[in-house]
Scaffold this motif. Structure first.
Motif, PDB file in Angstrom:
ATOM      1  N   LEU A  39       0.834  -1.192   0.000  1.00  0.00           N
ATOM      2  CA  LEU A  39       0.000   0.000   0.000  1.00  0.00           C
ATOM      3  C   LEU A  39       0.873   1.248   0.000  1.00  0.00           C
ATOM      4  CD1 LEU A  39      -2.747   1.361   0.123  1.00  0.00           C
ATOM      5  CD2 LEU A  39      -2.610   1.222   2.606  1.00  0.00           C
ATOM      6  N   ILE A  40       1.839   1.281   0.890  1.00  0.00           N
ATOM      7  CA  ILE A  40       2.806   2.375   0.939  1.00  0.00           C
ATOM      8  C   ILE A  40       4.182   1.726   0.834  1.00  0.00           C
ATOM      9  CG2 ILE A  40       3.719   4.292   2.286  1.00  0.00           C
ATOM     10  CD1 ILE A  40       0.955   4.396   3.675  1.00  0.00           C
ATOM     11  N   CYS A  41       4.913   2.046  -0.189  1.00  0.00           N
ATOM     12  CA  CYS A  41       6.178   1.348  -0.458  1.00  0.00           C
ATOM     13  C   CYS A  41       7.345   1.947   0.315  1.00  0.00           C
ATOM     14  CB  CYS A  41       6.465   1.346  -1.962  1.00  0.00           C
ATOM     15  SG  CYS A  41       5.507   0.120  -2.837  1.00  0.00           S
ATOM     16  N   PHE A  42       7.390   1.655   1.623  1.00  0.00           N
ATOM     17  CA  PHE A  42       8.533   2.091   2.425  1.00  0.00           C
ATOM     18  C   PHE A  42       9.790   1.314   2.036  1.00  0.00           C
ATOM     19  CE2 PHE A  42       5.000   3.027   5.430  1.00  0.00           C
ATOM     20  CZ  PHE A  42       5.213   4.386   5.562  1.00  0.00           C
ATOM     21  N   SER A  43       9.631   0.047   1.660  1.00  0.00           N
ATOM     22  CA  SER A  43      10.802  -0.771   1.341  1.00  0.00           C
ATOM     23  C   SER A  43      11.023  -0.914  -0.153  1.00  0.00           C
ATOM     24  CB  SER A  43      10.661  -2.150   1.987  1.00  0.00           C
ATOM     25  OG  SER A  43       9.581  -2.852   1.403  1.00  0.00           O
ATOM     26  N   CYS A  44      10.414  -0.052  -0.942  1.00  0.00           N
ATOM     27  CA  CYS A  44      10.562  -0.132  -2.398  1.00  0.00           C
ATOM     28  C   CYS A  44      11.730   0.721  -2.883  1.00  0.00           C
ATOM     29  CB  CYS A  44       9.268   0.311  -3.084  1.00  0.00           C
ATOM     30  SG  CYS A  44       7.852  -0.715  -2.676  1.00  0.00           S
ATOM     31  N   ASN A  77     -10.922  -0.274  -8.524  1.00  0.00           N
ATOM     32  CA  ASN A  77      -9.730  -0.173  -9.377  1.00  0.00           C
ATOM     33  C   ASN A  77      -9.524   1.247  -9.893  1.00  0.00           C
ATOM     34  OD1 ASN A  77      -9.352  -2.896  -8.976  1.00  0.00           O
ATOM     35  ND2 ASN A  77      -9.485  -3.464 -11.119  1.00  0.00           N
ATOM     36  N   LEU A  78     -10.605   1.903 -10.293  1.00  0.00           N
ATOM     37  CA  LEU A  78     -10.471   3.268 -10.803  1.00  0.00           C
ATOM     38  C   LEU A  78     -10.036   4.244  -9.712  1.00  0.00           C
ATOM     39  CD1 LEU A  78     -13.517   3.594 -13.227  1.00  0.00           C
ATOM     40  CD2 LEU A  78     -11.097   3.557 -13.818  1.00  0.00           C
ATOM     41  N   VAL A  79     -10.711   4.207  -8.576  1.00  0.00           N
ATOM     42  CA  VAL A  79     -10.390   5.143  -7.496  1.00  0.00           C
ATOM     43  C   VAL A  79      -8.983   4.880  -6.967  1.00  0.00           C
ATOM     44  CG1 VAL A  79     -11.002   5.841  -5.135  1.00  0.00           C
ATOM     45  CG2 VAL A  79     -12.788   5.577  -6.877  1.00  0.00           C
ATOM     46  N   GLU A  80      -8.683   3.629  -6.664  1.00  0.00           N
ATOM     47  CA  GLU A  80      -7.365   3.274  -6.133  1.00  0.00           C
ATOM     48  C   GLU A  80      -6.278   3.582  -7.158  1.00  0.00           C
ATOM     49  OE1 GLU A  80      -3.968   0.866  -4.716  1.00  0.00           O
ATOM     50  OE2 GLU A  80      -5.033   0.432  -6.573  1.00  0.00           O
ATOM     51  N   GLY A  81      -6.542   3.300  -8.414  1.00  0.00           N
ATOM     52  CA  GLY A  81      -5.556   3.555  -9.459  1.00  0.00           C
ATOM     53  C   GLY A  81      -5.284   5.039  -9.659  1.00  0.00           C
ATOM     54  N   VAL A  82      -6.338   5.830  -9.723  1.00  0.00           N
ATOM     55  CA  VAL A  82      -6.152   7.272  -9.932  1.00  0.00           C
ATOM     56  C   VAL A  82      -5.472   7.900  -8.719  1.00  0.00           C
ATOM     57  CG1 VAL A  82      -7.379   9.475 -10.150  1.00  0.00           C
ATOM     58  CG2 VAL A  82      -8.014   7.551 -11.617  1.00  0.00           C
ATOM     59  N   ILE A  83      -5.976   7.606  -7.518  1.00  0.00           N
ATOM     60  CA  ILE A  83      -5.449   8.264  -6.312  1.00  0.00           C
ATOM     61  C   ILE A  83      -4.044   7.763  -5.965  1.00  0.00           C
ATOM     62  CG2 ILE A  83      -5.760   8.566  -3.822  1.00  0.00           C
ATOM     63  CD1 ILE A  83      -8.794   8.664  -4.383  1.00  0.00           C
ATOM     64  N   ASP A  84      -3.903   6.435  -5.777  1.00  0.00           N
ATOM     65  CA  ASP A  84      -2.629   5.892  -5.287  1.00  0.00           C
ATOM     66  C   ASP A  84      -1.537   5.835  -6.351  1.00  0.00           C
ATOM     67  OD1 ASP A  84      -3.886   5.605  -2.885  1.00  0.00           O
ATOM     68  OD2 ASP A  84      -4.084   3.431  -2.997  1.00  0.00           O
ATOM     69  N   HIS A  85      -1.892   5.456  -7.572  1.00  0.00           N
ATOM     70  CA  HIS A  85      -0.880   5.282  -8.611  1.00  0.00           C
ATOM     71  C   HIS A  85      -0.511   6.597  -9.297  1.00  0.00           C
ATOM     72  CE1 HIS A  85      -2.691   0.961  -9.148  1.00  0.00           C
ATOM     73  NE2 HIS A  85      -2.139   1.138  -7.960  1.00  0.00           N
ATOM     74  N   HIS A  86      -1.503   7.459  -9.521  1.00  0.00           N
ATOM     75  CA  HIS A  86      -1.250   8.649 -10.333  1.00  0.00           C
ATOM     76  C   HIS A  86      -1.152   9.941  -9.520  1.00  0.00           C
ATOM     77  CE1 HIS A  86      -1.419   6.419 -14.070  1.00  0.00           C
ATOM     78  NE2 HIS A  86      -2.459   5.776 -13.579  1.00  0.00           N
ATOM     79  N   LEU A 128      -1.188  10.515  -5.870  1.00  0.00           N
ATOM     80  CA  LEU A 128      -0.272  10.463  -4.720  1.00  0.00           C
ATOM     81  C   LEU A 128       1.030   9.726  -5.031  1.00  0.00           C
ATOM     82  CD1 LEU A 128      -2.815   9.694  -1.850  1.00  0.00           C
ATOM     83  CD2 LEU A 128      -1.904  11.917  -2.566  1.00  0.00           C
ATOM     84  N   GLN A 129       0.984   8.827  -5.981  1.00  0.00           N
ATOM     85  CA  GLN A 129       2.129   7.985  -6.368  1.00  0.00           C
ATOM     86  C   GLN A 129       2.767   7.307  -5.152  1.00  0.00           C
ATOM     87  OE1 GLN A 129       4.806   9.506  -9.324  1.00  0.00           O
ATOM     88  NE2 GLN A 129       3.171  10.527 -10.433  1.00  0.00           N
ATOM     89  N   ILE A 130       1.904   6.775  -4.259  1.00  0.00           N
ATOM     90  CA  ILE A 130       2.438   6.062  -3.092  1.00  0.00           C
ATOM     91  C   ILE A 130       2.870   4.647  -3.451  1.00  0.00           C
ATOM     92  CG2 ILE A 130       1.246   7.472  -1.391  1.00  0.00           C
ATOM     93  CD1 ILE A 130      -0.812   5.239  -1.078  1.00  0.00           C
ATOM     94  N   HIS A 131       2.363   4.149  -4.564  1.00  0.00           N
ATOM     95  CA  HIS A 131       2.853   2.886  -5.122  1.00  0.00           C
ATOM     96  C   HIS A 131       2.366   2.780  -6.565  1.00  0.00           C
ATOM     97  CE1 HIS A 131      -1.153   1.270  -3.738  1.00  0.00           C
ATOM     98  NE2 HIS A 131      -1.094   0.721  -4.927  1.00  0.00           N
ATOM     99  N   HIS A 132       2.909   1.812  -7.268  1.00  0.00           N
ATOM    100  CA  HIS A 132       2.485   1.507  -8.633  1.00  0.00           C
ATOM    101  C   HIS A 132       2.182   0.017  -8.688  1.00  0.00           C
ATOM    102  CE1 HIS A 132       3.534   5.478 -10.106  1.00  0.00           C
ATOM    103  NE2 HIS A 132       4.601   5.398  -9.327  1.00  0.00           N
ATOM    104  N   VAL A 133       1.396  -0.402  -9.678  1.00  0.00           N
ATOM    105  CA  VAL A 133       1.038  -1.818  -9.770  1.00  0.00           C
ATOM    106  C   VAL A 133       2.301  -2.670  -9.777  1.00  0.00           C
ATOM    107  CG1 VAL A 133      -0.039  -3.601 -11.198  1.00  0.00           C
ATOM    108  CG2 VAL A 133      -1.144  -1.370 -10.928  1.00  0.00           C
ATOM    109  N   ARG A 134       3.226  -2.309 -10.654  1.00  0.00           N
ATOM    110  CA  ARG A 134       4.513  -3.002 -10.712  1.00  0.00           C
ATOM    111  C   ARG A 134       5.584  -1.953 -10.950  1.00  0.00           C
ATOM    112  NH1 ARG A 134       6.320  -8.487 -13.877  1.00  0.00           N
ATOM    113  NH2 ARG A 134       8.152  -8.762 -12.587  1.00  0.00           N
ATOM    114  N   PRO A 135       6.238  -1.517  -9.868  1.00  0.00           N
ATOM    115  CA  PRO A 135       7.246  -0.459 -10.010  1.00  0.00           C
ATOM    116  C   PRO A 135       8.398  -0.888 -10.922  1.00  0.00           C
ATOM    117  CG  PRO A 135       6.758  -0.885  -7.692  1.00  0.00           C
ATOM    118  CD  PRO A 135       6.098  -1.963  -8.494  1.00  0.00           C
ATOM    119  N   GLY A 136       9.003   0.096 -11.551  1.00  0.00           N
ATOM    120  CA  GLY A 136      10.160  -0.167 -12.398  1.00  0.00           C
ATOM    121  C   GLY A 136       9.840   0.087 -13.854  1.00  0.00           C
ATOM    122  N   PRO A 137      10.632  -0.500 -14.742  1.00  0.00           N
ATOM    123  CA  PRO A 137      10.401  -0.293 -16.175  1.00  0.00           C
ATOM    124  C   PRO A 137       8.990  -0.737 -16.566  1.00  0.00           C
ATOM    125  CG  PRO A 137      12.492  -1.400 -15.789  1.00  0.00           C
ATOM    126  CD  PRO A 137      11.783  -1.347 -14.473  1.00  0.00           C
ATOM    127  N   GLY A 138       8.301   0.093 -17.292  1.00  0.00           N
ATOM    128  CA  GLY A 138       6.954  -0.240 -17.742  1.00  0.00           C
ATOM    129  C   GLY A 138       5.861   0.013 -16.717  1.00  0.00           C
TER     130      GLY A 138
END
Length: 172
Positions: free
Chosen positions: A48-53, A115-124, A126-136
């Motif tokens: 949810l929050i990538c402290f160790s990412c 999926n829409l709410v979590e994706g827009v808020i968290d991924h885009h 706030l950017q607290i995490h991404h589905v799969r961080p890194g390339p792509g």
């Protein structure tokens, strides 16, 4: 001053609305549980929050991730249980028989909304995490949003009212 009388809502309409609401709440909860179990725990793509990412993360960072994921799971489980309670209450209240696709359609709408709410808020935003961080990662995040739109479209399609001739008769 208007002399129009308010429209009376039938028991079937009240039950239908309550089942749709219950399904959306249930679907949001199940969507959250699936997200947490699949992406956070099994695939371990993100938390949810990538402290160790980030490089140099400590065991305390991992513990904070696990705790935040646990809180996320509690909220998702709470939504799921609330949806079941709302559904139980709606069905106990009675009304007309409902088309069999209404609840699955509403649940798909709820999952898609999650999926829409979590994706827009968290991924885009706030950017607290991404589905799969890194390339792509943008592609993964956009695919997650697209899955939300697709689930909502499927849900809407399932919830469409059956033609009057195919509707189930009201309970006696």
């Amino acid at each position: 001053m208007s002399t129009a009388r308010p429209l009376e809502i039938t028991a079937a309409t009240r039950t239908s609305r309550a089942v749709k609401t219950a399904g959306v709440i249930f679907g949001m909860g199940v969507g959250g549980l699936i997200d947490g179990i699949l992406f956070h725990q099994l695939l371990q793509w993100h938390h949810l929050i990538c402290f160790s990412c980030h490089p140099g993360a400590t065991i305390d960072d991992v513990r904070r991730n696990i705790f935040a994921d646990g809180l996320f799971g509690v909220v998702a489980l709470g939504l799921t249980v609330a949806g079941v309670i709302k559904l139980w209450s709606a069905l106990r209240a009675g009304g007309a028989e409902l088309p069999g696709r209404m609840l699955p359609g509403a649940a798909a709408m709820g999952w898609g909304l999650f999926n829409l709410v979590e994706g827009v808020i968290d991924h885009h935003l706030l950017q607290i995490h991404h589905v799969r961080p890194g390339p792509g990662q943008l592609g993964w995040d956009l695919a997650f949003l697209a899955s939300g739109v697709l689930l909502m479209l499927v849900g809407r399609r399932l919830m469409r009212e059956a033609p009057a001739s195919a509707a189930a008769p009201a309970r006696a």
